[in-house]
Design an enzyme around this catalytic site. Sequence first.
Site, PDB file in Angstrom:
ATOM      1  N   HIS A 196       0.871  -1.180   0.000  1.00  0.00           N
ATOM      2  CA  HIS A 196       0.000   0.000   0.000  1.00  0.00           C
ATOM      3  C   HIS A 196       0.905   1.227   0.000  1.00  0.00           C
ATOM      4  O   HIS A 196       1.972   1.200   0.636  1.00  0.00           O
ATOM      5  CB  HIS A 196      -0.819   0.074   1.302  1.00  0.00           C
ATOM      6  CG  HIS A 196      -2.134  -0.648   1.284  1.00  0.00           C
ATOM      7  ND1 HIS A 196      -2.646  -1.252   2.411  1.00  0.00           N
ATOM      8  CD2 HIS A 196      -3.063  -0.819   0.305  1.00  0.00           C
ATOM      9  CE1 HIS A 196      -3.835  -1.779   2.119  1.00  0.00           C
ATOM     10  NE2 HIS A 196      -4.101  -1.540   0.845  1.00  0.00           N
ATOM     11  N   CYS A 292      -2.802   3.162   9.109  1.00  0.00           N
ATOM     12  CA  CYS A 292      -3.977   2.423   8.625  1.00  0.00           C
ATOM     13  C   CYS A 292      -4.921   2.005   9.740  1.00  0.00           C
ATOM     14  O   CYS A 292      -5.987   1.457   9.475  1.00  0.00           O
ATOM     15  CB  CYS A 292      -3.563   1.244   7.758  1.00  0.00           C
ATOM     16  SG  CYS A 292      -2.133   0.357   8.298  1.00  0.00           S
TER      17      CYS A 292
HETATM   18  N1  ARG Z   1      -3.777  -7.204   6.911  1.00  0.00           N
HETATM   19  C1  ARG Z   1      -4.215  -6.008   6.262  1.00  0.00           C
HETATM   20  C2  ARG Z   1      -4.196  -6.201   4.758  1.00  0.00           C
HETATM   21  O1  ARG Z   1      -3.324  -6.851   4.270  1.00  0.00           O
HETATM   22  C3  ARG Z   1      -3.364  -4.846   6.660  1.00  0.00           C
HETATM   23  C4  ARG Z   1      -3.807  -3.557   6.070  1.00  0.00           C
HETATM   24  C5  ARG Z   1      -2.958  -2.427   6.514  1.00  0.00           C
HETATM   25  N2  ARG Z   1      -3.389  -1.243   5.923  1.00  0.00           N
HETATM   26  C6  ARG Z   1      -2.629  -0.373   5.274  1.00  0.00           C
HETATM   27  N3  ARG Z   1      -3.206   0.671   4.799  1.00  0.00           N
HETATM   28  N4  ARG Z   1      -1.376  -0.556   5.074  1.00  0.00           N
HETATM   29  O2  ARG Z   1      -5.034  -5.726   4.050  1.00  0.00           O
END
Ligand code: ARG
Length: 298
Positions: A196, A292
């Site tokens: 992300h 997040c």
């Molecule tokens: N386990 C979650 C996923 O893989 C973690 C999300 C974390 N969010 C972020 N915006 N980095 O989707």
Amino acid sequence: MAQVITSVDHLTFSAHNLPALPAPKQVLMVEPTFFSVDYAINPHMADNIGNVDKTAARNQWQQVLGVFRQLGFSVHRLEGQKGLPDMVFCANQSLPYINPAGRKQVVMSIMHSDMRKEEVPYIEQWYRQQGYEVRYLDREKVRAFEGCGDAIWHSGQRLLWGGYGYRTSREAYKAVSGMLDVPVMALRLADEHFYHLDTCFCVLNETTVLIYPQAFTESGLKLIHAVFDHVIEASEDEAKERFACNASCPDGQNVIIQQGCREVNSKLREAGFTIHEVETSEYLKSGGSVFCMKQLLW
Ligand code: ARG
């Protein structure tokens, strides 16, 4: 000003002359009651299935919430849902904003992973209760869009930074840019550990950003350097193991960041920022940290 910019050659405006975006004043957080690592949809989760300490996770969540309160943000708490262990990462299901006429609007995400698709309607319902105008992307045209995990507002300006390649597909930004009438700086993500944009890119204020450079392509890095006067870099260790770039600087001054990012913190202090360290080790197991675990709202 709808356009998607992928290279400095297409940068025909000065980012600093764009219309102003007010500062967010509220935060949404989803209770971690059902948070766990039950599956692996990013490389950080792979070795951590079943490994979350629930009590520690609750305490850490509470600590993050406390810092936002201490900084003057009012925090909305939404119940989590059984069977949706990642719902606690509430930056991902939506992209909220305030439009130039002062109307609160939100674009709902199209989650990449089937495991997370059912989170979206719960978040949508909450926005409706708050009086938001809810908007949807066309599923015929957009394969995936994971909200503020990948789409990040520039500080103080109607400009979006958009990561793509793992969780959000590039064409999402054409749709988002058109819908919101704002330019999007599209950045291809180049390392699956930084799946992300919010794992490798943290806007600190209008002129300063914290990044992990190896997560971007050459042309992405050029775009970042063309817009920000100060680009602070995190080392591989602090970016990958401590999620240094998943910090949050909600007011342009105070940075809430995972504990122990020593090098980044000394660079941030030198640049005049105030550091608030929090422990998010249980959430790191799932590939997330401060940024997040919350959604900024107007
Ligand atoms: N386990 C979650 C996923 O893989 C973690 C999300 C974390 N969010 C972020 N915006 N980095 O989707």
